[in-house]
Design a protein around this motif. Sequence first.
Motif, short mmCIF file in Angstrom:
data_model
loop_
_atom_site.label_atom_id
_atom_site.label_comp_id
_atom_site.label_asym_id
_atom_site.label_seq_id
_atom_site.Cartn_x
_atom_site.Cartn_y
_atom_site.Cartn_z
N ASP A 21 16.76 53.59 -76.24
CA ASP A 21 18.13 53.37 -75.78
C ASP A 21 18.42 54.42 -74.70
O ASP A 21 18.37 55.62 -74.98
N LEU A 22 18.70 53.96 -73.51
CA LEU A 22 18.94 54.86 -72.39
C LEU A 22 20.18 55.71 -72.57
O LEU A 22 20.26 56.82 -72.06
N ASP A 23 21.15 55.21 -73.29
CA ASP A 23 22.41 55.92 -73.47
C ASP A 23 22.29 57.04 -74.50
O ASP A 23 22.76 58.14 -74.29
N THR A 24 21.65 56.75 -75.64
CA THR A 24 21.61 57.72 -76.74
C THR A 24 20.31 58.50 -76.84
O THR A 24 20.23 59.48 -77.57
N ASN A 25 19.26 58.06 -76.15
CA ASN A 25 17.92 58.66 -76.22
C ASN A 25 17.22 58.45 -77.55
O ASN A 25 16.20 59.08 -77.81
N VAL A 26 17.74 57.59 -78.41
CA VAL A 26 16.98 57.25 -79.62
C VAL A 26 15.81 56.38 -79.17
O VAL A 26 15.89 55.65 -78.19
N SER A 27 14.69 56.51 -79.88
CA SER A 27 13.53 55.72 -79.53
C SER A 27 12.66 55.50 -80.75
O SER A 27 12.75 56.24 -81.74
N GLU A 28 11.86 54.46 -80.68
CA GLU A 28 10.91 54.15 -81.75
C GLU A 28 9.60 53.73 -81.10
O GLU A 28 9.59 53.03 -80.09
N LEU A 29 8.52 54.19 -81.69
CA LEU A 29 7.19 53.95 -81.17
C LEU A 29 6.27 53.61 -82.33
O LEU A 29 6.35 54.22 -83.40
N SER A 30 5.40 52.65 -82.11
CA SER A 30 4.40 52.27 -83.10
C SER A 30 3.09 52.06 -82.36
O SER A 30 3.07 51.48 -81.28
N PHE A 31 1.99 52.56 -82.95
CA PHE A 31 0.69 52.32 -82.34
C PHE A 31 -0.40 52.37 -83.40
O PHE A 31 -0.20 52.92 -84.49
N ARG A 46 8.24 65.92 -90.00
CA ARG A 46 9.40 66.25 -89.16
C ARG A 46 8.87 67.11 -88.03
O ARG A 46 8.16 68.08 -88.26
N CYS A 47 9.24 66.73 -86.81
CA CYS A 47 8.77 67.46 -85.63
C CYS A 47 9.98 68.09 -84.94
O CYS A 47 11.12 67.71 -85.19
N PRO A 48 9.74 69.04 -84.06
CA PRO A 48 10.86 69.65 -83.33
C PRO A 48 11.64 68.61 -82.55
O PRO A 48 11.06 67.72 -81.92
N ALA A 49 12.95 68.72 -82.61
CA ALA A 49 13.82 67.76 -81.91
C ALA A 49 13.76 68.04 -80.41
O ALA A 49 13.63 69.17 -79.98
N ASP A 50 13.83 66.96 -79.66
CA ASP A 50 13.86 67.10 -78.21
C ASP A 50 15.09 66.39 -77.65
O ASP A 50 16.12 66.99 -77.47
N ALA A 51 15.02 65.10 -77.43
CA ALA A 51 16.13 64.36 -76.82
C ALA A 51 17.15 63.86 -77.85
O ALA A 51 18.16 63.30 -77.48
N ALA A 52 16.89 64.03 -79.12
CA ALA A 52 17.79 63.59 -80.19
C ALA A 52 17.83 64.69 -81.26
O ALA A 52 17.09 65.66 -81.18
N ASP A 53 18.67 64.50 -82.25
CA ASP A 53 18.79 65.51 -83.31
C ASP A 53 17.57 65.60 -84.21
O ASP A 53 17.24 66.66 -84.71
N HIS A 54 16.90 64.46 -84.43
CA HIS A 54 15.78 64.41 -85.37
C HIS A 54 14.60 63.67 -84.76
O HIS A 54 14.78 62.66 -84.10
N VAL A 55 13.41 64.19 -85.03
CA VAL A 55 12.18 63.53 -84.58
C VAL A 55 11.25 63.47 -85.78
O VAL A 55 11.01 64.48 -86.45
N PHE A 56 10.73 62.27 -86.05
CA PHE A 56 9.83 62.07 -87.19
C PHE A 56 8.58 61.32 -86.76
O PHE A 56 8.60 60.56 -85.79
N VAL A 57 7.53 61.53 -87.52
CA VAL A 57 6.29 60.78 -87.38
C VAL A 57 5.92 60.29 -88.76
O VAL A 57 6.08 61.03 -89.75
N ALA A 58 5.46 59.07 -88.85
CA ALA A 58 4.96 58.52 -90.11
C ALA A 58 3.56 57.99 -89.84
O ALA A 58 3.33 57.30 -88.84
#
Length: 146
Positions: A62-72, A118-130
């Motif tokens: 989302d360009l406005d909020t910087n939330v993102s989701e990635l799967s690979f 849990r990873c260091p936050a960058d463009a949002a408050d929380h960053v996670f990897v699963a």
Amino acid sequence: MPKRLKIPLAALLLSVAAGCFLETMDASFATAAEARAAGYVVKGWIPPWLPGDATDVREVHDLDTNVSELSFAIPARDSLELPPECKPVEHSGTVRAYIRRHWWPGETELQQSYVFFRCPADAADHVFVAVSKTGTRVLHWRTYAR
């Protein structure tokens, strides 16, 4: 309301509504090399630690909020090298992803089939990897507490 005002007003409302949907951008790439060539790592939507042998790369942001989701997908768990700052966390210590496309697993599958970091936050408050317990599917998301 006069008819001559209804049409421009309807067009204005439609364009405003369309603008809301255009804030969310989807992309998919067959390989990590394609994602890098498209600039998604440089732009920050995909983390630089994306393994070179990653495939089936799917991303939404989302360009406005910087939330993102990635799967690979990766061929084996040893393909993935997370930054050392990413620390294990229980599922209960994560914040749900916002956008949730059809390729994003449901909460029950996440809880039962993945291990979390849990990873260091960058463009949002929380960053996670699963990482799937099979070690072949990886999820990454940036989000805000609700």
